[in-house]
Design an enzyme around this catalytic site. Structure first.
Site, PDB file in Angstrom:
ATOM      1  N   LYS A  39      -5.614  -6.965 -28.878  1.00  0.00           N
ATOM      2  CA  LYS A  39      -4.436  -7.770 -29.109  1.00  0.00           C
ATOM      3  C   LYS A  39      -3.595  -7.251 -30.275  1.00  0.00           C
ATOM      4  O   LYS A  39      -2.403  -7.570 -30.379  1.00  0.00           O
ATOM      5  CB  LYS A  39      -4.853  -9.218 -29.465  1.00  0.00           C
ATOM      6  CG  LYS A  39      -5.613  -9.938 -28.402  1.00  0.00           C
ATOM      7  CD  LYS A  39      -6.078 -11.300 -28.956  1.00  0.00           C
ATOM      8  CE  LYS A  39      -7.097 -11.956 -28.047  1.00  0.00           C
ATOM      9  NZ  LYS A  39      -7.704 -13.125 -28.687  1.00  0.00           N
ATOM     10  N   ASP A  55      -2.371  -0.986 -33.541  1.00  0.00           N
ATOM     11  CA  ASP A  55      -1.979  -1.550 -34.828  1.00  0.00           C
ATOM     12  C   ASP A  55      -2.459  -0.694 -35.996  1.00  0.00           C
ATOM     13  O   ASP A  55      -1.697  -0.354 -36.877  1.00  0.00           O
ATOM     14  CB  ASP A  55      -2.491  -3.004 -34.974  1.00  0.00           C
ATOM     15  CG  ASP A  55      -3.990  -3.151 -34.708  1.00  0.00           C
ATOM     16  OD1 ASP A  55      -4.649  -2.171 -34.294  1.00  0.00           O
ATOM     17  OD2 ASP A  55      -4.512  -4.269 -34.903  1.00  0.00           O
ATOM     18  N   ASP A  93      -8.836   2.896 -38.120  1.00  0.00           N
ATOM     19  CA  ASP A  93      -9.747   2.672 -39.235  1.00  0.00           C
ATOM     20  C   ASP A  93     -10.830   3.758 -39.161  1.00  0.00           C
ATOM     21  O   ASP A  93     -10.588   4.887 -39.561  1.00  0.00           O
ATOM     22  CB  ASP A  93     -10.289   1.244 -39.065  1.00  0.00           C
ATOM     23  CG  ASP A  93     -11.165   0.771 -40.204  1.00  0.00           C
ATOM     24  OD1 ASP A  93     -10.960   1.225 -41.336  1.00  0.00           O
ATOM     25  OD2 ASP A  93     -12.062  -0.057 -39.964  1.00  0.00           O
ATOM     26  N   LYS A 116      -5.781   3.841 -42.028  1.00  0.00           N
ATOM     27  CA  LYS A 116      -6.700   3.643 -43.159  1.00  0.00           C
ATOM     28  C   LYS A 116      -7.586   4.884 -43.230  1.00  0.00           C
ATOM     29  O   LYS A 116      -8.759   4.850 -42.876  1.00  0.00           O
ATOM     30  CB  LYS A 116      -7.534   2.385 -42.879  1.00  0.00           C
ATOM     31  CG  LYS A 116      -7.817   1.524 -44.086  1.00  0.00           C
ATOM     32  CD  LYS A 116      -8.880   0.501 -43.763  1.00  0.00           C
ATOM     33  CE  LYS A 116      -8.300  -0.831 -43.334  1.00  0.00           C
ATOM     34  NZ  LYS A 116      -9.388  -1.824 -43.074  1.00  0.00           N
ATOM     35  N   PHE A 171      -8.789  -5.012 -46.270  1.00  0.00           N
ATOM     36  CA  PHE A 171      -8.630  -5.653 -44.965  1.00  0.00           C
ATOM     37  C   PHE A 171      -7.244  -6.273 -44.849  1.00  0.00           C
ATOM     38  O   PHE A 171      -6.859  -7.147 -45.634  1.00  0.00           O
ATOM     39  CB  PHE A 171      -9.724  -6.697 -44.712  1.00  0.00           C
ATOM     40  CG  PHE A 171      -9.881  -6.952 -43.246  1.00  0.00           C
ATOM     41  CD1 PHE A 171     -10.639  -6.103 -42.453  1.00  0.00           C
ATOM     42  CD2 PHE A 171      -9.221  -8.015 -42.637  1.00  0.00           C
ATOM     43  CE1 PHE A 171     -10.741  -6.298 -41.085  1.00  0.00           C
ATOM     44  CE2 PHE A 171      -9.312  -8.226 -41.270  1.00  0.00           C
ATOM     45  CZ  PHE A 171     -10.081  -7.370 -40.494  1.00  0.00           C
ATOM     46  N   ILE A 172      -6.497  -5.806 -43.868  1.00  0.00           N
ATOM     47  CA  ILE A 172      -5.081  -6.179 -43.755  1.00  0.00           C
ATOM     48  C   ILE A 172      -4.872  -7.136 -42.592  1.00  0.00           C
ATOM     49  O   ILE A 172      -5.451  -6.956 -41.520  1.00  0.00           O
ATOM     50  CB  ILE A 172      -4.244  -4.904 -43.599  1.00  0.00           C
ATOM     51  CG1 ILE A 172      -4.360  -4.097 -44.903  1.00  0.00           C
ATOM     52  CG2 ILE A 172      -2.783  -5.211 -43.303  1.00  0.00           C
ATOM     53  CD1 ILE A 172      -3.954  -2.690 -44.805  1.00  0.00           C
ATOM     54  N   ASP A 177      -5.494  -9.360 -37.254  1.00  0.00           N
ATOM     55  CA  ASP A 177      -6.188 -10.633 -37.477  1.00  0.00           C
ATOM     56  C   ASP A 177      -7.402 -10.507 -38.389  1.00  0.00           C
ATOM     57  O   ASP A 177      -7.951  -9.424 -38.589  1.00  0.00           O
ATOM     58  CB  ASP A 177      -6.701 -11.180 -36.142  1.00  0.00           C
ATOM     59  CG  ASP A 177      -7.882 -10.371 -35.616  1.00  0.00           C
ATOM     60  OD1 ASP A 177      -7.750  -9.129 -35.494  1.00  0.00           O
ATOM     61  OD2 ASP A 177      -8.948 -10.961 -35.352  1.00  0.00           O
ATOM     62  N   ARG A 215      -2.469 -13.574 -37.100  1.00  0.00           N
ATOM     63  CA  ARG A 215      -1.681 -12.590 -36.347  1.00  0.00           C
ATOM     64  C   ARG A 215      -0.180 -12.889 -36.424  1.00  0.00           C
ATOM     65  O   ARG A 215       0.653 -12.013 -36.244  1.00  0.00           O
ATOM     66  CB  ARG A 215      -2.103 -12.593 -34.871  1.00  0.00           C
ATOM     67  CG  ARG A 215      -3.518 -12.085 -34.622  1.00  0.00           C
ATOM     68  CD  ARG A 215      -3.706 -11.804 -33.143  1.00  0.00           C
ATOM     69  NE  ARG A 215      -5.103 -11.670 -32.757  1.00  0.00           N
ATOM     70  CZ  ARG A 215      -5.783 -10.523 -32.794  1.00  0.00           C
ATOM     71  NH1 ARG A 215      -5.213  -9.443 -33.247  1.00  0.00           N
ATOM     72  NH2 ARG A 215      -7.049 -10.484 -32.398  1.00  0.00           N
TER      73      ARG A 215
HETATM   74  P1  IMP Z   1     -11.625   1.543 -35.599  1.00  0.00           P
HETATM   75  O1  IMP Z   1     -12.323   1.695 -34.283  1.00  0.00           O
HETATM   76  O2  IMP Z   1     -12.621   1.435 -36.734  1.00  0.00           O
HETATM   77  O3  IMP Z   1     -10.598   2.618 -35.872  1.00  0.00           O
HETATM   78  O4  IMP Z   1     -10.955   0.135 -35.634  1.00  0.00           O
HETATM   79  C1  IMP Z   1      -9.893  -0.162 -34.918  1.00  0.00           C
HETATM   80  C2  IMP Z   1      -9.645  -1.637 -34.763  1.00  0.00           C
HETATM   81  O5  IMP Z   1     -10.298  -2.454 -35.746  1.00  0.00           O
HETATM   82  C3  IMP Z   1      -8.174  -1.864 -34.947  1.00  0.00           C
HETATM   83  O6  IMP Z   1      -7.455  -1.641 -33.764  1.00  0.00           O
HETATM   84  C4  IMP Z   1      -8.144  -3.291 -35.435  1.00  0.00           C
HETATM   85  O7  IMP Z   1      -8.130  -4.150 -34.314  1.00  0.00           O
HETATM   86  C5  IMP Z   1      -9.435  -3.459 -36.214  1.00  0.00           C
HETATM   87  N1  IMP Z   1      -9.193  -3.290 -37.666  1.00  0.00           N
HETATM   88  C6  IMP Z   1      -9.532  -2.246 -38.443  1.00  0.00           C
HETATM   89  N2  IMP Z   1      -9.152  -2.422 -39.720  1.00  0.00           N
HETATM   90  C7  IMP Z   1      -8.515  -3.613 -39.748  1.00  0.00           C
HETATM   91  C8  IMP Z   1      -7.846  -4.374 -40.782  1.00  0.00           C
HETATM   92  O8  IMP Z   1      -7.746  -3.989 -41.963  1.00  0.00           O
HETATM   93  N3  IMP Z   1      -7.315  -5.563 -40.403  1.00  0.00           N
HETATM   94  C9  IMP Z   1      -7.377  -6.043 -39.126  1.00  0.00           C
HETATM   95  N4  IMP Z   1      -7.965  -5.368 -38.132  1.00  0.00           N
HETATM   96  C10 IMP Z   1      -8.542  -4.164 -38.438  1.00  0.00           C
HETATM   97 MG    MG Z   2      -7.017  -3.229 -32.399  1.00  0.00          MG
END
Ligand code: IMP
Ligand code: MG
Length: 174
Positions: free
Chosen positions: A40, A96, A99, A127, A148-149, A155, A161
């Protein structure tokens, strides 16, 4: 009510969205573009971004969730995969935030299996510090610190959101 101060304001977001959309419009002028929003989290960014892209395009969505036991062992599940035929199309994935990179790495591999003629990725936030898998990102809005954003689609436990700007989540604010 949540009243965190913005780390990135509505105005800064909108300027960046236009800048990204302009680049995308130039890069995809003669292409068969399908823009896929990863839900989302990307819903607000996605809808702002596509209304400023001038190249003809189709849209679709992808719903994925990741279950992280620790930051280096992610399990990603796809709940909805685009219905549009992606073969020989120019696909742009919109998320969005990147990470660890685990989700986008997994999603990218699944899309590549459909043999698109090109695949690029656009994220609003990066990030970098937290990356565990290298994923090629073509368009980045802002680099953000390891905090954490929330807001603008992002969210914490499905809340916040709707905040129109980006802010750092602090537990006591809930
Ligand atoms: P990744 O697989 O670790 O790159 O994480 C990706 C997903 O984790 C993103 O698409 C977000 O939905 C969620 N996420 C990662 N960091 C944050 C944050 O700081 N705030 C909110 N959602 C996050
Ligand atoms: Mg996501």
């Amino acid at each position: 009510m949540f009243i965190g101060t913005p780390i990135i304001s509505e105005e800064q977001i909108q300027l960046k969205v236009r800048e990204l959309a302009n680049k995308i419009s130039k890069d995809y002028a003669q292409k068969d573009l399908i823009v896929i929003g990863i839900l989302k989290g990307s819903f607000m960014f996605f809808s702002d971004l596509i209304r400023h892209i001038k190249s003809p395009l189709k849209i679709d969505f992808l719903i994925a969730s990741s279950y992280l036991k620790d930051s280096s062992s992610g399990q990603v599940k796809i709940h909805y995969f685009p219905r549009e035929n992606l073969t020989d199309k120019d696909v742009l994935l919109v998320d969005d935030i990147i990470d660890t990179g685990i989700s986008l790495h997994f999603i990218r591999e699944k899309i590549l299996e459909m043999k698109p003629s090109s695949l690029k990725i656009c994220v609003l936030l990066d990030k970098k510090e937290r990356r565990v898998i290298d994923v090629p990102i073509d368009y980045v809005g802002f680099s953000v610190p390891n905090k954490f954003i929330v807001g603008y689609g992002l969210d914490y436990q499905e809340m916040f959101r709707n905040i129109p700007y980006l802010t750092i989540f602090k537990k006591e604010a809930k």
